[in-house]
Enzyme design. Structure first.
Site, PDB file in Angstrom:
ATOM      1  N   ASP A 208      -4.364  29.873  60.591  1.00 21.79           N
ATOM      2  CA  ASP A 208      -4.113  28.665  61.371  1.00 21.79           C
ATOM      3  C   ASP A 208      -4.601  28.993  62.775  1.00 21.79           C
ATOM      4  OD1 ASP A 208      -3.148  26.603  62.964  1.00 21.79           O
ATOM      5  OD2 ASP A 208      -1.273  26.401  61.865  1.00 21.79           O
ATOM      6  N   HIS A 209      -5.743  28.434  63.161  1.00 22.37           N
ATOM      7  CA  HIS A 209      -6.383  28.887  64.400  1.00 22.37           C
ATOM      8  C   HIS A 209      -5.529  28.640  65.634  1.00 22.37           C
ATOM      9  CE1 HIS A 209      -7.636  24.612  64.549  1.00 22.37           C
ATOM     10  NE2 HIS A 209      -7.678  24.787  65.845  1.00 22.37           N
ATOM     11  N   ASP A 266      -2.967  16.913  58.225  1.00 19.84           N
ATOM     12  CA  ASP A 266      -4.026  17.584  58.973  1.00 19.84           C
ATOM     13  C   ASP A 266      -3.475  18.430  60.127  1.00 19.84           C
ATOM     14  OD1 ASP A 266      -6.672  18.206  59.793  1.00 19.84           O
ATOM     15  OD2 ASP A 266      -6.614  16.589  61.263  1.00 19.84           O
ATOM     16  N   HIS A 271      -0.162  23.063  62.185  1.00 21.53           N
ATOM     17  CA  HIS A 271      -0.180  23.408  63.607  1.00 21.53           C
ATOM     18  C   HIS A 271       1.162  23.120  64.282  1.00 21.53           C
ATOM     19  CE1 HIS A 271      -4.316  23.905  62.911  1.00 21.53           C
ATOM     20  NE2 HIS A 271      -4.750  22.717  63.243  1.00 21.53           N
TER      21      HIS A 271
END
Length: 520
Positions: A208-209, A266, A271
């Site tokens: 998860d960037h 998304d 996030h």
């Protein structure tokens, strides 16, 4: 050259260094190497690691994709990608010349056994030429439907070494998996089972960037390396928490993808939920990967379940319509390519969430995420309680509460807002902010998220990657929201103008508690 060591075999010049930030010798194998992610993110990140001398001497990059492509063509395309998207410009010709010697390409379909026999022979040759020691990091930059096919073929081709092999001095094998990791709890569990049939959990790095961004990493340092804030990081002093993940762009040609996901799958499920966990977690017993991730899982287990009636009270969704963003007219979501004219997909979500534990009991977490909002910003805002009694003549509304805001993008930093007196003979109060900015303090050219995450994967450091029970815990919570929506299948989401901060119902959600959203 003489090498100085202590009697214990330790280089004295390295005394006091907490960690070695150079990756292990390895070959990074990118499945889906002809895709946009490789050109825009992965290859620029690896190049920047080479510039900072964080890559090992025994290193190689192998692209794997279906398209026939000579190695020289692949290297040229990767150079173009690095030139366009690297944070370091222009490309250092000397560094690139050394770096590209380790870049190669294997052409083949992911469902054909020959692709993997060719890859195995190629990796063995690279080990002899580049000294990769047989270590392999497989990066699955492919749609989730391809995960199982690739994993199965890697196993059958003998390209996966068990963790015990590395513990006994042999090579290691790891796999990096891009999101989305499933589309609900059931599919996430199936994917996890598929991955577990080949890889041990210690070999799996779900990326998860957001967790690689400097401010997200700094959240742990900020909380647990400073004695000032942690004692007041609780229900006794915090009035509420706001977490915002806002984007000013639309779906950018990804209509088919968004029709299947929406903003909840998304952004919110991954996030935003990760930011919530890092904000609310208890201090871990150490910075070991599982110690940190254990505390995040505890937060997920402490979330008040979203029963159907609670979803109606605590969740607002929306979909952007026509409007203006940065002075330019923007289309509505239903006017985007590949989007149904009567689409009910969410492009905005706001929720009131409660963490039912001793630290946070009764403190609401207001979270929101959306497309085509007023500006691009991601931040975590901790609003502290008001002073119990006002001693000073204050403006209408009284003294504003203190707010600690941690900006994750675009201008990473931390701001603390407090009240002070204006200069002069009269006691006039004014809100001011102490503002720390990464770009100002450390220079604007800070490492990007993929640089940190790729290096951690090469080092076997899993703290910033999500564990199986984290992924399933996030989906278990979000699935309750979808169940309530499916029960109201005929209710379309309210439309909000592009360039706004979402539908009016989101303002009502927080206003019912006598609060309001921050305007970041």
């Amino acid at each position: 050259m003489t090498r100085f060591v202590t009697p214990e075999g330790v280089n004295p010049l390295r005394r006091g260094l907490i960690e070695d930030r150079t990756g292990d010798a390895c070959a990074v194998v990118i499945f889906g190497a002809s895709g946009d992610l490789t050109r825009r993110k992965l290859m620029p990140a690896l190049y920047n690691l080479a510039v900072s001398r964080s890559l090992p001497s025994g290193f190689a990059v192998v692209g794997v994709a279906r398209r026939p492509k000579p190695g020289d063509q692949f290297r040229t395309e990767m150079h173009e990608g690095v030139s366009a998207f690297s944070r370091r410009k222009p490309v250092d010709s000397a560094v690139w010349a050394d770096f590209e010697r380790g870049i190669s390409y294997v052409q083949g379909a992911f469902d054909e056994a020959k692709t993997y026999t060719d890859l195995k022979a190629h990796l063995e040759e690279l080990d002899k030429e580049r000294g990769t020691r047989g270590n392999a990091l497989y990066y699955l930059a492919v749609p989730p439907a391809e995960f199982g096919i690739i994993v199965k073929n890697l196993r059958e081709a003998g390209l996966v070494a068990p963790p015990s092999a590395h513990r006994e001095g042999g090579p290691w094998t790891r796999v990096v998996i891009e999101k989305p990791f499933g589309h609900d709890l059931a599919s996430a569990q199936v994917l996890n089972d598929t991955i577990a049939s080949t890889f041990d959990e210690s070999q799996v790095f779900r990326i998860d960037h957001y967790l690689g961004k400097e401010t997200v990493q700094n959240l742990l340092v900020f909380r647990f390396a400073n004695s000032l804030f942690e004692p007041i990081w609780n229900r006794e002093h915090v009035d509420h928490v706001q977490i915002t993940v806002a984007e000013d762009i639309g779906v950018e040609g990804r209509g088919k993808f968004y029709e299947q996901t929406g903003v909840t799958k998304d952004i919110v499920e991954n996030h935003l939920m990760q930011l919530l966990c890092l904000t609310a977690m208890e201090p871990p017993i150490s910075l070991a990967a599982d110690a940190v991730r254990d505390e995040k899982v505890k937060v997920l287990r402490s979330l008040r379940p979203m029963e159907r009636s609670l979803v109606q009270e605590n969740v607002v969704r929306g979909q952007y319509g026509r409007g203006f963003v940065r002075g330019e007219e923007a289309h509505g979501y239903r006017e985007e390519p590949d989007v149904a004219k009567d689409s009910r997909v969410d492009t905005f979500l706001a929720m009131r969430v409660f963490v039912d534990n001793w630290r946070w009991g009764g403190v609401p977490f207001y979270v929101r995420a959306g497309k085509r909002l007023a500006r691009r910003v991601t931040e975590i805002a901790i609003q502290f309680k008001k002073v119990p009694h006002t001693l000073f003549r204050a403006p209408d509304g009284g003294i504003s509460p203190n707010v600690l805001a941690m900006r994750i993008q675009p201008d990473e930093g931390i701001a603390l807002r407090f009240t002070t007196k204006e200069p002069g003979q009269h006691t006039i109060l004014r809100d001011v902010a102490m503002d720390f900015r990464y770009g100002t303090a450390f220079g604007s050219n800070t490492p990007e998220a993929y640089e940190r995450l790729l290096l951690d994967a090469m080092r076997g450091e899993a703290t910033l990657f999500t564990r199986r029970d984290e992924v399933e815990g996030q989906w278990e919570y979000i699935d309750r929201v979808f169940e309530a929506w499916h029960a109201e299948a005929n209710a379309p989401p309210p439309i909000y103008p592009a360039g706004s901060w979402g539908p009016d119902q989101a303002d009502d959600l927080i206003a019912r508690d006598g609060r309001r959203w921050r305007k970041p």
